[in-house]
Design an enzyme around this catalytic site. Structure first.
Site, PDB file in Angstrom:
ATOM      1  N   LYS A  52      -0.925  -0.521  -4.237  1.00 17.59           N
ATOM      2  CA  LYS A  52      -2.419   0.036  -4.157  1.00 17.59           C
ATOM      3  C   LYS A  52      -2.116   1.539  -3.889  1.00 17.59           C
ATOM      4  CE  LYS A  52      -5.259  -0.189  -0.564  1.00 17.59           C
ATOM      5  NZ  LYS A  52      -5.453   0.858  -0.173  1.00 17.59           N
TER       6      LYS A  52
ATOM      7  N   GLU B 114     -14.505   0.999  -0.553  1.00 15.44           N
ATOM      8  CA  GLU B 114     -14.412   1.347   0.775  1.00 15.44           C
ATOM      9  C   GLU B 114     -15.717   1.855   1.367  1.00 15.44           C
ATOM     10  OE1 GLU B 114     -10.786   1.736   2.915  1.00 15.44           O
ATOM     11  OE2 GLU B 114     -12.011   1.935   4.649  1.00 15.44           O
TER      12      GLU B 114
ATOM     13  N   GLU C 105      -4.760   5.446  -3.249  1.00 17.15           N
ATOM     14  CA  GLU C 105      -6.031   5.701  -3.057  1.00 17.15           C
ATOM     15  C   GLU C 105      -6.188   6.975  -3.889  1.00 17.15           C
ATOM     16  OE1 GLU C 105      -6.425   6.869   0.990  1.00 17.15           O
ATOM     17  OE2 GLU C 105      -5.927   4.919   1.613  1.00 17.15           O
TER      18      GLU C 105
ATOM     19  N   ASP D   9       0.831  -1.385  -0.015  1.00 14.39           N
ATOM     20  CA  ASP D   9       0.326   0.008   0.080  1.00 14.39           C
ATOM     21  C   ASP D   9       0.654   1.249   0.000  1.00 14.39           C
ATOM     22  OD1 ASP D   9      -2.470   1.202  -0.006  1.00 14.39           O
ATOM     23  OD2 ASP D   9      -2.867   0.821   2.252  1.00 14.39           O
TER      24      ASP D   9
HETATM   25  O1  KIV Z   1      -4.743  -0.009   4.719  1.00 13.88           O
HETATM   26  C1  KIV Z   1      -5.758  -0.631   4.595  1.00 13.88           C
HETATM   27  O2  KIV Z   1      -5.626  -1.796   5.420  1.00 13.88           O
HETATM   28  C2  KIV Z   1      -6.544  -0.594   3.574  1.00 13.88           C
HETATM   29  C3  KIV Z   1      -7.927  -1.546   3.762  1.00 13.88           C
HETATM   30  C4  KIV Z   1      -8.871  -0.930   4.597  1.00 13.88           C
HETATM   31  C5  KIV Z   1      -8.531  -1.522   2.176  1.00 13.88           C
HETATM   32  O3  KIV Z   1      -6.351   0.132   2.720  1.00 13.88           O
END
Ligand code: KIV
Length: 297
Positions: free
Chosen positions: A130, A199, A132, A100
């Site tokens: 990932k 989400e 956002e 992320d």
């Molecule tokens: O950082 C995270 O855990 C997330 C999830 C809630 C999808 O982005």
């Protein structure tokens, strides 16, 4: 350290199999076989996710809150994320691992976004990243995809910008707001994201999104119309004290169990009943006698 045999539920044993690829996920989507994604942040949680047979692991920036104790996801750094993602990689053999991108690691330019995405792949061994949002994030996603890195988008409630969204609350609850969430989904889809996390969006709006995009949809607080679901490890295991979000279902109460276990151990220490004889090492009586003799001479 002793290891207890693990009793796995039937379903999990069936799901233990070979490494999950993007092809596997596409096939699951085509066959309407739901995809399970869970967050993990370290070696033990990665081993659990792997043994449980989930298809995807997200090394989420939620680590900032559930692991590092911050009030939001904003403070976590790239270096911290790389350290956590590397530990997850070492623990999980089969699931596809998504790193992320933390706040500040991709917004400013395509070059910054690509360089940091490459770190997740090269230094931590992740399979995908990932990010956002849908506006300029779609442009960043396209740049990262062009660099050969698979990208997961994230729309609806995007915690890195929760303040701008009015706090941690469901998104897309008016016609205009829902249109915006749908537009974000379509931008990320057009940018080449292979999956999109949705989400905290009304289930009916998620249905409209899932019908209109080619990417795999993974929901969290977004109903059942998605191709899969994601939950935060600590939430689903009840590893945190306090109130959960509406969409969380706890499958265990590990916080309570851990407090009880540590408290029982502390009591045993205070009463002199731990360690017991079975936890101690022995020395041959002859060796001990020899030692005593040496010490007294
Ligand atoms: O950082 C995270 O855990 C997330 C999830 C809630 C999808 O982005």
């Amino acid at each position: 350290m002793s290891t207890l045999p693990i009793e796995r539920p039937q379903g999990a044993t069936e799901r233990l199999r070979k490494a999950v690829s993007m092809g596997t996920l596409a096939e699951m989507k085509a066959n309407r076989e739901p995809i399970a994604m869970v967050t993990a942040y370290d070696h033990p949680s990665a081993c659990v996710a792997d043994a449980a047979g989930v298809e995807m692991i997200l090394v989420g920036d939620s680590a900032a809150m559930v692991v590092l104790g911050h009030d939001s996801t904003v403070p976590i750094t790239m270096d911290e994320m790389i350290m956590l993602a590397s530990a997850v990689r070492r623990g999980a053999k089969n699931p596809l691992i998504v790193g992320d991108m933390p706040f500040g690691s991709y917004e400013a330019s395509n070059e910054l976004a690509v360089a940091n995405a490459q770190r997740f792949i090269k230094e931590a061994g992740c399979d995908a990243i990932k990010l956002e949002g849908g506006g300029t994030s779609a442009e960043r996603a396209a740049a990262i995809v062009s660099a050969g890195i698979p990208v997961v988008g994230h729309i609806g409630l995007t915690p890195q910008t929760a303040t701008a969204l009015g706090g941690y609350r469901a998104q897309g609850r008016t016609a205009d707001a829902a249109k915006q969430v749908l537009a974000d989904a379509m931008r990320l889809d057009a940018a080449g994201c292979f999956a999109v996390v949705v989400e905290c969006v009304p289930a009916a709006v998620t249905e409209l999104i899932a019908e209109r995009i080619a990417a795999i949809t993974i929901g969290i607080g977004a109903g059942l119309a998605t191709d899969g679901q994601v939950l935060v490890y600590h939430d689903l295991l009840g590893m945190r004290d306090g109130r959960d979000a509406k969409f969380v279902r706890r499958y265990a109460e590990l916080y309570e169990e851990a407090v009880n276990a540590v408290s029982s151990w502390g009591d045993d220490v205070k009463h002199g009943v731990y360690p017991g004889p079975e936890h101690m090492y022995a020395i041959e009586p002859g060796e001990l006698a020899g030692l005593s003799q040496t010490l007294s001479s």
